[in-house]
Design a protein around this motif. Structure first.
Motif, PDB file in Angstrom:
ATOM      1  N   TRP A 125       0.842  -0.937  -0.329  1.00 13.15           N
ATOM      2  CA  TRP A 125       0.036  -0.206   0.326  1.00 13.15           C
ATOM      3  C   TRP A 125       0.999   1.235  -0.178  1.00 13.15           C
ATOM      4  CZ3 TRP A 125      -4.053   0.400   4.286  1.00 13.15           C
ATOM      5  CH2 TRP A 125      -5.129   1.713   3.655  1.00 13.15           C
ATOM      6  N   ALA A 126       0.524   2.086  -1.360  1.00 11.02           N
ATOM      7  CA  ALA A 126       1.527   3.339  -1.508  1.00 11.02           C
ATOM      8  C   ALA A 126       0.428   4.602  -0.478  1.00 11.02           C
ATOM      9  CB  ALA A 126       2.380   3.319  -2.411  1.00 11.02           C
ATOM     10  N   GLU A 127       1.172   5.633  -0.291  1.00 15.40           N
ATOM     11  CA  GLU A 127      -0.237   6.164  -0.070  1.00 15.40           C
ATOM     12  C   GLU A 127       0.496   7.691  -0.666  1.00 15.40           C
ATOM     13  OE1 GLU A 127      -3.703   7.867   0.590  1.00 15.40           O
ATOM     14  OE2 GLU A 127      -3.502   5.928   0.513  1.00 15.40           O
ATOM     15  N   LYS A 128      -0.142   9.296  -0.806  1.00 19.83           N
ATOM     16  CA  LYS A 128       0.009  10.094  -1.084  1.00 19.83           C
ATOM     17  C   LYS A 128      -0.684  10.432  -0.629  1.00 19.83           C
ATOM     18  CE  LYS A 128       2.573  10.504  -5.611  1.00 19.83           C
ATOM     19  NZ  LYS A 128       3.089  11.301  -6.840  1.00 19.83           N
ATOM     20  N   VAL A 129      -0.475  11.009   0.854  1.00 18.23           N
ATOM     21  CA  VAL A 129      -1.449  11.706   1.963  1.00 18.23           C
ATOM     22  C   VAL A 129      -2.491  13.401   1.514  1.00 18.23           C
ATOM     23  CG1 VAL A 129      -1.756  12.426   3.987  1.00 18.23           C
ATOM     24  CG2 VAL A 129       0.035  10.459   3.955  1.00 18.23           C
ATOM     25  N   LYS A 130      -3.633  12.706   1.071  1.00 15.67           N
ATOM     26  CA  LYS A 130      -4.140  14.345   0.573  1.00 15.67           C
ATOM     27  C   LYS A 130      -3.863  15.222   1.260  1.00 15.67           C
ATOM     28  CE  LYS A 130      -7.544  13.387  -1.744  1.00 15.67           C
ATOM     29  NZ  LYS A 130      -7.597  14.138  -3.119  1.00 15.67           N
ATOM     30  N   ARG A 131      -3.558  16.608   0.943  1.00 12.97           N
ATOM     31  CA  ARG A 131      -4.401  17.848   1.909  1.00 12.97           C
ATOM     32  C   ARG A 131      -5.599  18.202   2.405  1.00 12.97           C
ATOM     33  NH1 ARG A 131      -2.627  24.068   0.583  1.00 12.97           N
ATOM     34  NH2 ARG A 131      -2.371  24.994   3.002  1.00 12.97           N
ATOM     35  N   VAL A 132      -6.049  17.627   3.828  1.00  8.05           N
ATOM     36  CA  VAL A 132      -6.978  18.407   4.038  1.00  8.05           C
ATOM     37  C   VAL A 132      -7.248  19.367   5.052  1.00  8.05           C
ATOM     38  CG1 VAL A 132      -8.324  16.103   3.542  1.00  8.05           C
ATOM     39  CG2 VAL A 132      -7.677  16.181   5.482  1.00  8.05           C
ATOM     40  N   GLU A 133      -6.279  19.453   5.752  1.00  6.14           N
ATOM     41  CA  GLU A 133      -6.426  20.947   6.580  1.00  6.14           C
ATOM     42  C   GLU A 133      -5.339  21.828   5.966  1.00  6.14           C
ATOM     43  OE1 GLU A 133      -7.925  20.280   9.349  1.00  6.14           O
ATOM     44  OE2 GLU A 133      -8.088  18.606   9.157  1.00  6.14           O
ATOM     45  N   LYS A 134      -5.403  23.470   6.501  1.00  4.47           N
ATOM     46  CA  LYS A 134      -4.688  24.824   5.023  1.00  4.47           C
ATOM     47  C   LYS A 134      -3.627  24.343   6.235  1.00  4.47           C
ATOM     48  CE  LYS A 134      -5.809  29.790   5.708  1.00  4.47           C
ATOM     49  NZ  LYS A 134      -7.231  30.520   6.242  1.00  4.47           N
ATOM     50  N   SER A 135      -3.201  24.206   7.533  1.00  2.00           N
ATOM     51  CA  SER A 135      -1.474  24.038   7.311  1.00  2.00           C
ATOM     52  C   SER A 135      -0.960  23.115   7.248  1.00  2.00           C
ATOM     53  CB  SER A 135      -0.902  24.864   9.123  1.00  2.00           C
ATOM     54  OG  SER A 135       0.263  24.608   9.110  1.00  2.00           O
ATOM     55  N   MET A 136      -0.039  23.684   6.130  1.00  2.00           N
ATOM     56  CA  MET A 136       0.390  22.556   5.179  1.00  2.00           C
ATOM     57  C   MET A 136       2.006  21.757   5.797  1.00  2.00           C
ATOM     58  SD  MET A 136       0.099  20.328   2.414  1.00  2.00           S
ATOM     59  CE  MET A 136       0.979  19.775   0.731  1.00  2.00           C
ATOM     60  N   ASP A 137       2.196  22.738   6.735  1.00  2.00           N
ATOM     61  CA  ASP A 137       3.296  22.329   7.656  1.00  2.00           C
ATOM     62  C   ASP A 137       2.948  21.858   8.721  1.00  2.00           C
ATOM     63  OD1 ASP A 137       4.829  23.452   6.780  1.00  2.00           O
ATOM     64  OD2 ASP A 137       4.361  25.277   7.190  1.00  2.00           O
ATOM     65  N   ILE A 138       1.666  22.308   9.431  1.00  2.00           N
ATOM     66  CA  ILE A 138       1.422  21.277  11.156  1.00  2.00           C
ATOM     67  C   ILE A 138       1.306  19.488  10.358  1.00  2.00           C
ATOM     68  CG2 ILE A 138      -0.820  21.128  12.673  1.00  2.00           C
ATOM     69  CD1 ILE A 138      -0.103  24.073  12.807  1.00  2.00           C
ATOM     70  N   SER A 139       0.124  20.014   8.839  1.00  2.00           N
ATOM     71  CA  SER A 139      -0.023  18.454   9.065  1.00  2.00           C
ATOM     72  C   SER A 139       1.503  17.826   9.018  1.00  2.00           C
ATOM     73  CB  SER A 139      -0.900  18.834   7.117  1.00  2.00           C
ATOM     74  OG  SER A 139      -1.744  19.174   7.288  1.00  2.00           O
ATOM     75  N   LYS A 140       2.637  17.714   8.228  1.00  4.32           N
ATOM     76  CA  LYS A 140       3.859  17.487   7.330  1.00  4.32           C
ATOM     77  C   LYS A 140       3.656  17.007   8.683  1.00  4.32           C
ATOM     78  CE  LYS A 140       5.062  19.331   2.802  1.00  4.32           C
ATOM     79  NZ  LYS A 140       5.323  20.081   2.776  1.00  4.32           N
ATOM     80  N   ILE A 141       4.121  17.873   9.685  1.00  7.07           N
ATOM     81  CA  ILE A 141       4.368  17.524  11.480  1.00  7.07           C
ATOM     82  C   ILE A 141       3.617  16.644  12.339  1.00  7.07           C
ATOM     83  CG2 ILE A 141       6.622  18.945  11.187  1.00  7.07           C
ATOM     84  CD1 ILE A 141       4.412  20.576  13.397  1.00  7.07           C
ATOM     85  N   SER A 142       2.243  16.537  11.771  1.00  8.02           N
ATOM     86  CA  SER A 142       1.244  15.447  12.532  1.00  8.02           C
ATOM     87  C   SER A 142       1.709  14.156  11.141  1.00  8.02           C
ATOM     88  CB  SER A 142       0.006  15.797  12.759  1.00  8.02           C
ATOM     89  OG  SER A 142       0.387  17.612  13.267  1.00  8.02           O
ATOM     90  N   THR A 143       1.612  13.487  10.772  1.00  6.87           N
ATOM     91  CA  THR A 143       1.284  12.584   9.512  1.00  6.87           C
ATOM     92  C   THR A 143       2.773  11.742  10.021  1.00  6.87           C
ATOM     93  OG1 THR A 143       0.453  13.946   7.551  1.00  6.87           O
ATOM     94  CG2 THR A 143       0.775  11.025   7.498  1.00  6.87           C
ATOM     95  N   THR A 144       2.687  10.020  10.078  1.00  9.38           N
ATOM     96  CA  THR A 144       3.311   8.810  10.198  1.00  9.38           C
ATOM     97  C   THR A 144       2.772   7.877   9.637  1.00  9.38           C
ATOM     98  OG1 THR A 144       5.817   8.884  11.212  1.00  9.38           O
ATOM     99  CG2 THR A 144       3.464   9.267  12.361  1.00  9.38           C
ATOM    100  N   VAL A 145       3.592   6.807   9.837  1.00  9.86           N
ATOM    101  CA  VAL A 145       3.359   5.645   9.978  1.00  9.86           C
ATOM    102  C   VAL A 145       3.407   5.037  11.246  1.00  9.86           C
ATOM    103  CG1 VAL A 145       3.660   3.174   8.973  1.00  9.86           C
ATOM    104  CG2 VAL A 145       4.259   5.001   7.487  1.00  9.86           C
ATOM    105  N   ASN A 146       2.592   4.499  12.248  1.00  9.30           N
ATOM    106  CA  ASN A 146       2.517   4.205  13.107  1.00  9.30           C
ATOM    107  C   ASN A 146       1.569   2.764  12.742  1.00  9.30           C
ATOM    108  OD1 ASN A 146       2.269   6.315  14.504  1.00  9.30           O
ATOM    109  ND2 ASN A 146       0.458   6.680  15.169  1.00  9.30           N
TER     110      ASN A 146
END
Length: 431
Positions: A198-219
């Motif tokens: 499974w390869a996923e290009k995580v879509k932007r759904v929130e306004k702040s791209m910077d906050i989204s990047k530092i909140s996205t990962t694999v658990n």
């Protein structure tokens, strides 16, 4: 000319006259069938006849070698929808793959429908090992076997050989049950497990791209109860290899997409990396893992596409609520068992988020009143003692250790705690 010759010429003339005027003027229409056959053969080139024969032979050989898989090489791609109160899934007959995931009760920051995944952002594969090589079940065409509002069965069949993919939703919630049924394929498949990637290009759904990047990962959650994850803040590619796991989650700030097993996932690889040049993708996430065929057959595999709501996450699977970050370990229990229930109670009674935050701050302040009072008293006493503290410093300016000792002695005599001013500030950090 004798009499016999004269008679012969007359007879021949009569026969010619009859043929010309009776037969030629009313010719018998030719049989069109031989003519069309001849024309068809004339239009068909020899190499075309040969290619057709070779293709028929190749198809028969392919069907013999690949069995039911050969019957899925051609077909028509159609989009089918299953949905419940919370989620809407679009599934294609090509590959039986999830083409789109829409969360009904959520919107993006632009107030648009929240599509968590789509065909441009998601690539999934499910490979089995056959005697002829690897076969991707997500690369075949399927027929619709059964369809309802909340379930779908796709099938390829060749005699007693059957390959099915089944999806089913409950009346509400974000869990999708997934099942793969293979019958009569014992002579085709050489391994008792399938590899899911499974390869996923995580879509932007929130306004702040910077906050989204530092909140996205694999658990991921291990069978021994250990929870771990790839670095959220690293700008370098991250990856890990795991022998076993219970679930793997692509976690964003407010939403997660995950694959889960009621038993165990094996031989797992997880990875993430950021492409700073891609302005529309938050982060690229990837996982590959091995699933026993028997687990696929017995409905042990599930997908989760939904909100990082604590009360929802804790019902999904063991440890799945860890996808919601509650803060540092020392504060997490306070947030989880004190503030979260208050928050949910106020939210459930129609209180807006702004008022909820004010109410929580007020509650915290009231709880900390005794400590705050002691802190203010300590600071007031410290200000009163400042001339004596300055005198101690001046008297022991060449001996800092002795100066500190005399200050502490003075504080203990008047009941001043130098740390009392920090304690209320530390206790407010969970907010």
């Amino acid at each position: 000319m004798d009499k016999n010759q004269t008679l012969g010429l007359v007879l021949i003339s009569i026969m010619l006259f009859v043929y010309i005027f009776l037969v030629e003027t009313n010719p018998v229409p030719p049989d069109p069938k031989p003519k069309s056959t001849i024309d068809s053969l004339q239009k068909t080139k020899p190499e075309q006849i040969l290619n057709k024969a070779e293709n028929e032979l190749a198809n028969s050989v392919l069907a013999e070698k690949m069995g039911v898989f050969a019957y899925g090489l051609k077909g028509e791609a159609k989009d089918l929808i299953i949905e419940n109160a919370d989620i809407k899934l679009t599934i294609s007959t090509f590959g039986g793959g999830i083409k789109e995931v829409l969360l009904k009760n959520h919107l993006t920051y632009e107030k648009k429908p929240l599509i968590l995944m789509d065909e441009k952002s998601t690539q999934m594969a499910l490979e089995v090992q056959t005697k002829e090589g690897k076969q991707n079940l997500k690369g075949l065409y399927y027929q619709v076997a059964e369809k309802s509002d909340k379930s779908l069965t796709l099938r390829i069949q060749n005699g007693n050989q059957v390959l099915e993919q089944k999806y089913s939703l409950k009346s509400e919630g974000y869990l999708l049950d997934y099942q793969v049924n293979m019958q009569g394929l014992e002579n085709l498949i050489s391994k008792d497990s399938a590899v899911f990637s499974w390869a996923e290009k995580v879509k932007r759904v929130e306004k702040s791209m910077d906050i989204s990047k530092i909140s996205t990962t694999v658990n991921y959650y291990l069978p021994d109860g250990t929870f771990d994850y790839l670095s959220e803040t690293s700008t370098d590619p991250e990856e890990a290899n795991l022998p076993h796991a219970r679930w793997v989650s692509f976690k964003q700030k407010f939403f997660s997409a995950a694959v889960l097993s009621k038993k165990t996932l094996n031989n797992i690889k997880v990875a993430s990396f950021r492409d700073e040049a891609d302005l529309f993708t938050v982060k690229n996430l990837y996982t590959s893992l091995s699933i026993p065929l028997n687990d696929l057959k017995t409905n042990q595999i599930q997908f989760y596409f939904g909100s990082n709501d604590h009360h929802i996450l804790e019902t999904v699977a063991e440890g799945f609520d860890k996808n919601l970050y509650f803060g540092w370990a020392v504060f997490a229990p306070i947030n989880k068992y004190f503030f979260m229930p208050i928050f949910k109670f106020l939210e459930g009674n129609g209180v807006g988020y702004g008022m909820i935050i004010l109410a929580l701050v007020f509650i915290v302040k009231m709880i900390l009143v005794p400590l705050t009072y002691k802190s203010y008293m300590s600071m007031a006493k410290t200000r009163v003692l400042k001339p004596e503290i300055d005198e101690i410093k001046e008297r022991n300016k060449d001996d800092q250790v002795k100066a500190q000792q005399e200050q502490m002695k003075l504080f203990s005599q008047v009941g001043v705690n130098p740390l009392s001013g920090c304690i209320p500030a530390l206790l407010q950090m969970p907010v």
